[in-house]
Enzyme design. Structure first.
Site, PDB file in Angstrom:
ATOM      1  N   HIS A  20       1.184   4.133  -3.236  1.00 48.01           N
ATOM      2  CA  HIS A  20       1.118   5.519  -3.143  1.00 48.01           C
ATOM      3  C   HIS A  20       2.183   6.371  -3.974  1.00 48.01           C
ATOM      4  CE1 HIS A  20      -2.891   6.521  -2.035  1.00 48.01           C
ATOM      5  NE2 HIS A  20      -3.080   4.754  -1.679  1.00 48.01           N
ATOM      6  N   HIS A  62     -11.761  12.020  -0.382  1.00 49.48           N
ATOM      7  CA  HIS A  62     -11.006  10.457   0.379  1.00 49.48           C
ATOM      8  C   HIS A  62     -10.000  11.056   1.254  1.00 49.48           C
ATOM      9  CE1 HIS A  62      -7.466   8.088  -0.298  1.00 49.48           C
ATOM     10  NE2 HIS A  62      -8.151   7.314   0.684  1.00 49.48           N
ATOM     11  N   HIS A  89      -9.364  10.007   5.888  1.00 45.48           N
ATOM     12  CA  HIS A  89      -8.574  10.073   6.314  1.00 45.48           C
ATOM     13  C   HIS A  89      -7.818  10.560   7.510  1.00 45.48           C
ATOM     14  CE1 HIS A  89      -6.321   6.359   3.950  1.00 45.48           C
ATOM     15  NE2 HIS A  89      -7.137   6.456   2.672  1.00 45.48           N
ATOM     16  N   HIS A 106       0.452  -1.343   0.089  1.00 45.76           N
ATOM     17  CA  HIS A 106       0.152  -0.779   0.256  1.00 45.76           C
ATOM     18  C   HIS A 106       1.370   1.040  -0.072  1.00 45.76           C
ATOM     19  CE1 HIS A 106      -2.605   2.637   1.714  1.00 45.76           C
ATOM     20  NE2 HIS A 106      -3.624   2.315   0.690  1.00 45.76           N
ATOM     21  N   HIS A 138     -12.855   2.517   3.329  1.00 47.90           N
ATOM     22  CA  HIS A 138     -12.955   2.329   1.426  1.00 47.90           C
ATOM     23  C   HIS A 138     -13.881   1.952   0.460  1.00 47.90           C
ATOM     24  CE1 HIS A 138      -9.770   4.251  -0.191  1.00 47.90           C
ATOM     25  NE2 HIS A 138      -8.590   4.652   0.673  1.00 47.90           N
ATOM     26  N   GLU A 163     -10.095  11.591  -4.886  1.00 44.17           N
ATOM     27  CA  GLU A 163      -8.784  11.267  -4.041  1.00 44.17           C
ATOM     28  C   GLU A 163      -8.531  12.712  -3.397  1.00 44.17           C
ATOM     29  OE1 GLU A 163      -4.841  10.301  -6.476  1.00 44.17           O
ATOM     30  OE2 GLU A 163      -4.844   9.318  -4.284  1.00 44.17           O
ATOM     31  N   HIS A 180      -7.641  -0.683  -4.403  1.00 49.05           N
ATOM     32  CA  HIS A 180      -8.046  -0.336  -3.645  1.00 49.05           C
ATOM     33  C   HIS A 180      -9.884  -1.779  -3.375  1.00 49.05           C
ATOM     34  CE1 HIS A 180      -5.627   3.020  -3.014  1.00 49.05           C
ATOM     35  NE2 HIS A 180      -6.488   2.848  -1.418  1.00 49.05           N
TER      36      HIS A 180
HETATM   37 CU1  CUO Z   1      -4.658   4.439  -0.520  1.00 43.15          CU
HETATM   38 CU2  CUO Z   1      -6.888   5.834   1.235  1.00 43.15          CU
HETATM   39  O1  CUO Z   1      -5.812   5.352  -0.656  1.00 43.15           O
HETATM   40  O2  CUO Z   1      -5.745   4.420   1.407  1.00 43.15           O
END
Ligand code: CUO
Length: 674
Positions: free
Chosen positions: A204, A357, A361, A200, A397, A342, A230
């Site tokens: 990113h 998104h 977080h 993950h 998610h 995002e 995701h």
């Molecule tokens: Cu990978 Cu929310 O996009 O963690």
């Protein structure tokens, strides 16, 4: 050297070949000014190679330096993002590798180590002249983001009391974040898997959402891949939940209600010398006002953005900054929406659709201290390297995915003509193994070397041994007839899905399609007549092998940076192979294997992929290339088929299914060096 032992000065460090940097006097930070030359001399005496560092005109670091050195760093915090974008820009703007090396040796002790590592990694992945060099895997550099801090105390002990080579491996306990009283703990092996969290983080890193250089962000179908990668995480997580007698993950869609799941990470940041804050059960997100992070946002803002998304999806159009509207078309709609969601800098209208998104977080990761009165930093949801540890990650998610699914439901269902491959008939797929059509899983113990991440400690390997899920390797055998009378090329698509819900009720097509886990996708030549296709599990287009997830030094072919190792080094993104197959159960967990062959002439993307990192393309794409499949990601399960009741009704002649089971054995085997 810039990655190893992140808070140790680079001019003190020695690489494996005993290289040290000789930095110009004005590069020494204040605290080392007095001792600087002596330190360099001291380490220089047994250096095999002294690398003089160019004295370049120094860039303006005032923005990135606003993040204190001993602090946490989060890509999701808008202020941190801006600082990182500036630093990436500086690294990308260096004329050549030597200038980059100079600026790094200047920055290394002046810039927050987490941010420095991230920005240098992004720059190395995107600069043409650093192809062939690779950042070490994050678990080696910052092991504190992946494991119980007790490990570090023991590592200190062993590295101080025993010479390298005579050190006992440090054992990372299993199940250390909660007791059996917490049902979610049953799938901690998935959430806290080091390989999954590394994947993950790496994803990113390869797909940043902010950088001054637009090309770093604006990659082929990057929004669609954000959605798909995701979505697959949620499908995989749901399969694990079913194997552990838990129901499907529930969406986090009521921003005013309490979050039932608590999470106590039990991790310390070695750089910030702080414990990662927990979230108690029943916590509700609250309006944020944290001047230190320049975050001020109300929960209602999230609701506004959400409503605008729903409106866009239901009307099939988005609003542009000039007030005009743009239709979401079948081919690019999902990509446009995901970049808005995002959001990334290629969002078509960030001012209107906001940052749903990422801010999800952020809100969740600050729920314990929304106004910074306790001077606490963000929780694990605030960092891509740690977010997947927390049950709320999947609830968030699942919600994000639901919005994308709402859009997918507006697209025309696939007709049988669009699904079929005339003349190609797939008659069966089977799994080899001791028992036919049975996957086998168990635990396995593997080691990772912590040495790169142990600052100011004696040198030499310190191994940490951890336990993870593993499956027996297997082979697919696919029988297929080609009656076109000539050779054909097909794309073979293999998925796996549960067959029943937690209560044992058969899943209908709509439920099952959203739970389809991609296992593999590959191109295959088909002779006229009957064909038997064999494919090994280890060659999956979804996964990367263990050695690459963990960059096992003993498996490294040649020196880092040599042309020979380029392929190996670049390919850190990919689902960890040891997590390819869900855990299953000791009695055997029923699932269905699906195989489809589509016409490669319709799927193909003309491009040269020789020498690129392309073996985990399903979730990661191919570096510097277009996504290697023209079909929508997740095809043929990316959208509903309203008149289809069950998977059986969905099948065209180029598809087949096979009932399978996954049998888990509760035993631990030691990893063998392959
Ligand atoms: Cu990978 Cu929310 O996009 O963690």
């Amino acid at each position: 050297l810039f990655f190893d032992r992140p808070t140790e000065p680079c001019f003190m460090q020695k690489g494996d070949d005993k290289t040290v940097f000789q930095i110009p006097d004005n590069f020494y930070p204040e605290k080392y000014k007095k001792v600087g030359n002596q330190l360099a001399d001291r380490f220089g005496t047994d250096a095999g190679r002294m690398v003089p560092v160019r004295n370049i005109a120094l860039p303006d670091l005032s923005l990135p330096q606003q993040l204190p050195y001993h602090n946490q760093f989060s890509l999701f915090v808008p202020k941190h993002r801006r600082m990182a974008a500036k630093l990436i820009d500086i690294f990308m703007g260096m004329r050549d590798v030597e200038d980059l090396q100079s600026v790094c040796s200047y920055c290394q002790l002046r810039i927050n180590p987490y941010m420095f590592n991230y920005c240098l990694s992004v720059a190395m992945l995107h600069r043409p002249d650093t192809k062939g060099l690779s950042p070490p895997t994050l678990v080696e550099t910052f092991p504190d983001k992946f494991m119980d801090p007790k490990v570090f105390r023991r590592a200190r002990e062993t590295s101080t009391t025993a010479p390298a080579g005579a050190r006992m491996p440090v054992l990372i306990p299993v199940n250390y974040t909660a007791s059996d009283a917490e049902p979610e703990q049953r799938i901690a092996y998935f959430r806290e898997d080091i390989g999954i969290n590394l994947h993950h983080w790496h994803w990113h890193l390869v797909y940043p959402f902010e950088a001054a250089d637009r090309a770093v962000v604006d990659k082929d179908r990057r929004g669609e891949l954000l959605y798909y990668m995701h979505q697959q995480i949620i499908a995989r997580y749901n399969a694990e939940r079913l194997c552990n007698n838990l129901g499907f993950v529930t969406r986090y869609n009521d921003f005013r209600g309490p979050i039932a799941e608590g999470y106590f990470p039990k991790m310390d940041s070695q750089v910030a010398s702080r414990a990662w804050p927990p979230r108690f059960s029943g916590t509700t997100i609250r309006d944020l006002d944290r001047p230190v992070d320049q975050i001020r946002s109300d929960v209602s803002e999230m609701e506004t953005w959400r409503d605008r998304f729903i409106q866009a999806i239901d009307s099939g159009t988005i609003v542009l900054p000039n007030g005009r509207t743009q239709r979401l078309d079948e081919e690019t709609g999902i990509d446009v929406l995901a970049n808005l969601m995002e959001s990334s800098i290629i969002s078509r209208n960030r001012a209107y659709y906001g940052d749903l998104h990422n801010m999800g977080h952020v809100f969740i990761s600050y729920a314990h201290d929304p106004d910074h009165r306790h001077l606490e930093q963000f929780g694990v949801m605030g960092d891509p390297a740690t977010a997947m540890r927390d049950p709320i990650f999947y609830r968030w998610h699942a919600y994000v995915d639901d919005i994308f699914q709402r859009y997918k439901a507006t697209l025309p269902a696939y007709t049988r003509e669009r699904l079929d491959f005339p003349g190609i008939r797939v008659s069966s797929i089977a799994i080899s193994g001791r028992t036919p059509n049975q996957f086998s899983t168990q635990w396995e113990q593997s080691s990772v070397n912590l040495a790169r991440g142990l600052d100011f400690m004696p040198r030499g390997a310190v191994l940490a041994r951890f336990t993870h899920l593993q499956h027996d390797e297997f082979e697919y055998t696919i029988e297929c007839d080609n009656t076109t009378g000539q050779a054909a090329m097909g794309t073979v698509r293999i998925f796996l899905a549960p067959t029943t819900d937690q209560a044992g009720n058969a899943l209908n097509f709509e439920e099952q399609r959203r739970l389809m886990i991609e296992l593999d996708k590959f191109t295959q030549g088909l002779r006229p007549g009957s064909n038997t296709i064999r494919r090994r599990s280890i060659d999956s287009s979804v996964t990367i092998p263990y050695e690459r997830t963990f960059r096992d030094e003993s498996q490294r072919p040649g020196d880092a940076g040599s042309a020979q190792s380029a392929d190996f080094d670049f390919c850190g993104c990919g689902w960890p192979h040891h997590m390819l197959i869900p855990k299953g159960t000791q009695q055997g967990w029923n699932c269905v294997l699906f195989c489809m062959i589509t016409n490669w002439n319709e799927d193909r993307v003309e491009q040269d992929t020789v020498g690129t990192c392309n073996d985990a393309a399903s979730y990661c794409g191919i570096r510097d290339r277009r996504y290697p499949d023209r079909k929508p990601m997740g095809f043929p399960f990316d959208r509903p088929a309203p008149s289809t009741g069950s998977l059986g009704d969905f099948l065209t002649p180029n598809m087949t299914v096979q009932n399978c089971s996954i049998r888990f054995t509760d035993a631990v085997r030691q990893r063998q060096q392959r």
